[in-house]
Design an enzyme around this catalytic site. Structure first.
Site, mmCIF file in Angstrom:
data_model
loop_
_atom_site.group_PDB
_atom_site.id
_atom_site.type_symbol
_atom_site.label_atom_id
_atom_site.label_comp_id
_atom_site.label_asym_id
_atom_site.label_seq_id
_atom_site.Cartn_x
_atom_site.Cartn_y
_atom_site.Cartn_z
ATOM 1 N N ILE A 337 -38.330 59.479 -37.274
ATOM 2 C CA ILE A 337 -39.663 59.644 -37.887
ATOM 3 C C ILE A 337 -40.592 60.405 -36.943
ATOM 4 O O ILE A 337 -41.415 61.214 -37.375
ATOM 5 C CB ILE A 337 -40.241 58.261 -38.276
ATOM 6 N N GLU A 363 -25.100 38.541 -23.705
ATOM 7 C CA GLU A 363 -24.949 37.186 -24.274
ATOM 8 C C GLU A 363 -24.044 37.171 -25.508
ATOM 9 O O GLU A 363 -24.304 36.471 -26.483
ATOM 10 C CB GLU A 363 -26.313 36.561 -24.571
HETATM 11 C C1 LIG Z 1 -28.390 44.502 -18.874
HETATM 12 C C2 LIG Z 1 -27.377 43.404 -18.862
HETATM 13 C C3 LIG Z 1 -27.756 42.125 -18.458
HETATM 14 C C4 LIG Z 1 -26.807 41.097 -18.397
HETATM 15 N N1 LIG Z 1 -27.183 39.875 -17.896
HETATM 16 C C5 LIG Z 1 -26.218 38.924 -17.687
HETATM 17 C C6 LIG Z 1 -26.548 37.708 -17.016
HETATM 18 O O1 LIG Z 1 -27.714 37.466 -16.636
HETATM 19 N N2 LIG Z 1 -25.562 36.809 -16.773
HETATM 20 C C7 LIG Z 1 -24.271 37.025 -17.162
HETATM 21 O O2 LIG Z 1 -23.428 36.183 -16.920
HETATM 22 N N3 LIG Z 1 -23.917 38.191 -17.802
HETATM 23 C C8 LIG Z 1 -24.863 39.135 -18.065
HETATM 24 N N4 LIG Z 1 -24.535 40.324 -18.681
HETATM 25 C C9 LIG Z 1 -23.136 40.554 -19.063
HETATM 26 C C10 LIG Z 1 -22.892 40.563 -20.567
HETATM 27 O O3 LIG Z 1 -23.011 39.271 -21.079
HETATM 28 C C11 LIG Z 1 -21.520 41.193 -20.793
HETATM 29 O O4 LIG Z 1 -21.654 42.578 -20.505
HETATM 30 C C12 LIG Z 1 -21.002 40.994 -22.181
HETATM 31 O O5 LIG Z 1 -20.678 39.641 -22.391
HETATM 32 C C13 LIG Z 1 -19.783 41.853 -22.489
HETATM 33 O O6 LIG Z 1 -18.810 41.752 -21.498
HETATM 34 P P1 LIG Z 1 -18.175 43.091 -20.847
HETATM 35 O O7 LIG Z 1 -19.314 43.968 -20.485
HETATM 36 O O8 LIG Z 1 -17.232 42.690 -19.812
HETATM 37 O O9 LIG Z 1 -17.422 43.783 -22.060
HETATM 38 P P2 LIG Z 1 -15.909 43.481 -22.529
HETATM 39 O O10 LIG Z 1 -15.741 42.005 -22.710
HETATM 40 O O11 LIG Z 1 -14.973 44.194 -21.633
HETATM 41 O O12 LIG Z 1 -15.892 44.163 -23.957
HETATM 42 C C14 LIG Z 1 -15.661 45.571 -24.151
HETATM 43 C C15 LIG Z 1 -15.593 45.828 -25.646
HETATM 44 O O13 LIG Z 1 -14.457 45.116 -26.199
HETATM 45 C C16 LIG Z 1 -14.894 44.282 -27.266
HETATM 46 N N5 LIG Z 1 -14.081 43.062 -27.289
HETATM 47 C C17 LIG Z 1 -13.764 42.238 -26.258
HETATM 48 N N6 LIG Z 1 -13.015 41.213 -26.685
HETATM 49 C C18 LIG Z 1 -12.870 41.381 -28.030
HETATM 50 C C19 LIG Z 1 -12.215 40.641 -29.062
HETATM 51 N N7 LIG Z 1 -11.560 39.498 -28.795
HETATM 52 N N8 LIG Z 1 -12.270 41.117 -30.332
HETATM 53 C C20 LIG Z 1 -12.948 42.275 -30.613
HETATM 54 N N9 LIG Z 1 -13.589 43.003 -29.680
HETATM 55 C C21 LIG Z 1 -13.550 42.557 -28.407
HETATM 56 C C22 LIG Z 1 -16.353 43.970 -26.948
HETATM 57 O O14 LIG Z 1 -17.057 43.566 -28.119
HETATM 58 C C23 LIG Z 1 -16.824 45.308 -26.397
HETATM 59 O O15 LIG Z 1 -17.117 46.182 -27.471
HETATM 60 C C24 LIG Z 1 -25.470 41.344 -18.798
HETATM 61 C C25 LIG Z 1 -25.105 42.628 -19.240
HETATM 62 C C26 LIG Z 1 -26.029 43.645 -19.264
HETATM 63 C C27 LIG Z 1 -25.595 45.020 -19.704
#
Ligand SMILES: Cc1cc2nc3c(=O)[nH]c(=O)nc-3n(C[C@H](O)[C@H](O)[C@H](O)COP(=O)(O)OP(=O)(O)OC[C@H]3O[C@@H](n4cnc5c(N)ncnc54)[C@H](O)[C@@H]3O)c2cc1C
Length: 379
Positions: A337, A363
């Site tokens: 927009i 989360e």
């Molecule tokens: C800015 C930011 C702040 C954060 N703050 C915190 C915090 O304070 N404390 C904390 O503990 N964590 C924190 N996190 C971590 C966050 O919770 C994780 O990044 C999130 O849970 C995803 O985990 P990952 O990045 O390892 O992705 P992965 O688990 O590796 O996932 C990668 C992709 O695979 C997909 N995937 C994984 N498993 C499956 C499945 N079984 N079926 C289908 N799809 C799947 C996911 O949906 C995603 O698209 C933060 C992350 C960010 C970016």
């Protein structure tokens, strides 16, 4: 919603607007550009009771419920989603974990400082190799005499370097065993808790995100929250509440993007009239407003259940999943927009666009939330 809650919501909305206009509006671009985590803002938020929204007054908290808490996050997110994200991590993850699972002594020791913003709290579950699959975490805690020794690395932790205190979920049993994890409170200054790499992020740049490194980090047994082996189950319960706040974060971003788009579409003229008078734009606004309202209803429903002490696993996952996805959709429409100006840092919508994406990841990713919802439906 009863009269007292409605009055609280009006009061909080005005209070956060005043704080935002005075302390955030002029600073947010610099914080975003330079990826500055403005610690001082959390002291100010603490003075207004916003660092302990859900904490009972006996521990210096505001003693409010989820409707008020959601309002705080929504209104703060309109000013700067990064600040709202950090406030959410402090309130609903670290502080709420201690409030929910701490003994009376532990609550007396830590909550009063957290609730007034004297201390900032972090919560660490995620590791480099285990995000969605957090049950397979590799950070260990091993008992030695009266102490536990923590070793490992947590990643993507909101204000992992700046927090004064952190709840750390560690492995004390077999990998993948739901009863194989334990939650510990670790205070800053513990020589075994070391600062880690700070992430350079797409959005939420005013919220610090870092690694946390534990090298022979000795923690007294009295810092265990709840029972040994309950850490992972506790974490899931804490995330049920936390997801309401990330849903609120998405709602605040979407509302902020909608409000900016409504104003701009009435001011911006092309072909001799405001762009709001083109059906292509007004239909977009109608879709955006409908999505915002639907997200609000899901969040209100989850908040209502949570305030009444009911299980909200399905409802908070639905609210977080929907609100996060529409936050990305609405902020994308807002950029459209605004046209070229939407792509420029002169206007707020490009920041909403970048910040919104975190909501579909932190989360619990949208995919994991669909698993949670489906599991609950099919049980
Ligand atoms: C800015 C930011 C702040 C954060 N703050 C915190 C915090 O304070 N404390 C904390 O503990 N964590 C924190 N996190 C971590 C966050 O919770 C994780 O990044 C999130 O849970 C995803 O985990 P990952 O990045 O390892 O992705 P992965 O688990 O590796 O996932 C990668 C992709 O695979 C997909 N995937 C994984 N498993 C499956 C499945 N079984 N079926 C289908 N799809 C799947 C996911 O949906 C995603 O698209 C933060 C992350 C960010 C970016």
């Amino acid at each position: 919603m009863d009269k007292e809650v409605s009055e609280n919501i009006l009061m909080i909305t005005q209070m956060v607007k005043d704080i935002g206009n005075k302390h955030i509006a002029d600073q947010r671009k610099r914080w975003d550009d330079e990826q500055i985590f403005p610690l001082e803002i959390f002291k100010i938020l603490g003075k207004f009771g916003l660092m302990g929204v859900l904490v009972p007054e006996t521990y210096n908290g505001a003693g409010m419920g989820y409707h008020e808490y959601v309002t705080v996050i929504v209104e703060l997110a309109k000013f700067d989603p990064g600040i709202a994200l950090s406030l959410a991590a402090h309130n609903s993850l670290c502080t709420n974990h201690i409030l929910t699972f701490g003994t009376e002594d532990q609550k007396q020791k830590w909550l009063p400082k957290l609730a007034v913003g004297e201390w900032l709290g972090a919560w660490a579950l995620t590791e480099p190799n285990t995000g969605s699959d957090a049950g397979n975490m590799m950070t260990t805690a091993v008992k030695e005499g009266d102490e536990w020794v923590l070793n490992g690395t947590k990643t993507f932790i909101t204000h992992g370097n700046s927090a004064d205190i952190a709840v750390i979920i560690t492995r004390t049993g077999s990998p993948g065993d739901k009863r194989g994890a334990t939650a510990f409170v670790v205070e800053r200054g513990n020589p075994g808790m070391k600062e880690g790499r700070k992430e350079d992020k797409l959005g939420m740049r005013s919220s610090e995100t870092t690694e946390m490194v534990f090298e022979d980090c000795r923690v007294p047994a009295e810092n265990i929250l709840g029972e040994i082996g309950d850490g992972f189950v506790q974490a899931l319960k804490i995330l049920d509440g936390g997801r309401i706040s990330i849903a609120a974060l998405g709602l605040g971003i979407a509302e902020g993007a909608l409000e900016a788009s409504l104003a701009y579409s009435k001011e911006r003229h092309q072909f001799g009239k405001p762009i709001s008078q083109f059906q292509g734009i007004s239909f977009k606004l109608a879709d955006m407003a409908t999505k915002v309202e639907a997200a609000r209803q899901l969040i209100n429903h989850a908040s209502h259940l949570k305030n009444n002490g009911q299980r909200v696993t399905r409802e908070s996952a639905m609210a977080k999943y929907y609100s996060s996805e529409i936050s990305v959709e609405v902020s994308t429409d807002a950029v459209q927009i605004f046209g070229g100006y939407g792509y420029s840092k002169l206007f707020p919508v490009e920041k909403f666009y970048r910040d919104s994406k975190l909501c579909t990841i932190g989360e619990g990713t949208s995919e994991i939330l669909k698993l949670v919802i489906a599991k609950d439906l099919l049980k």
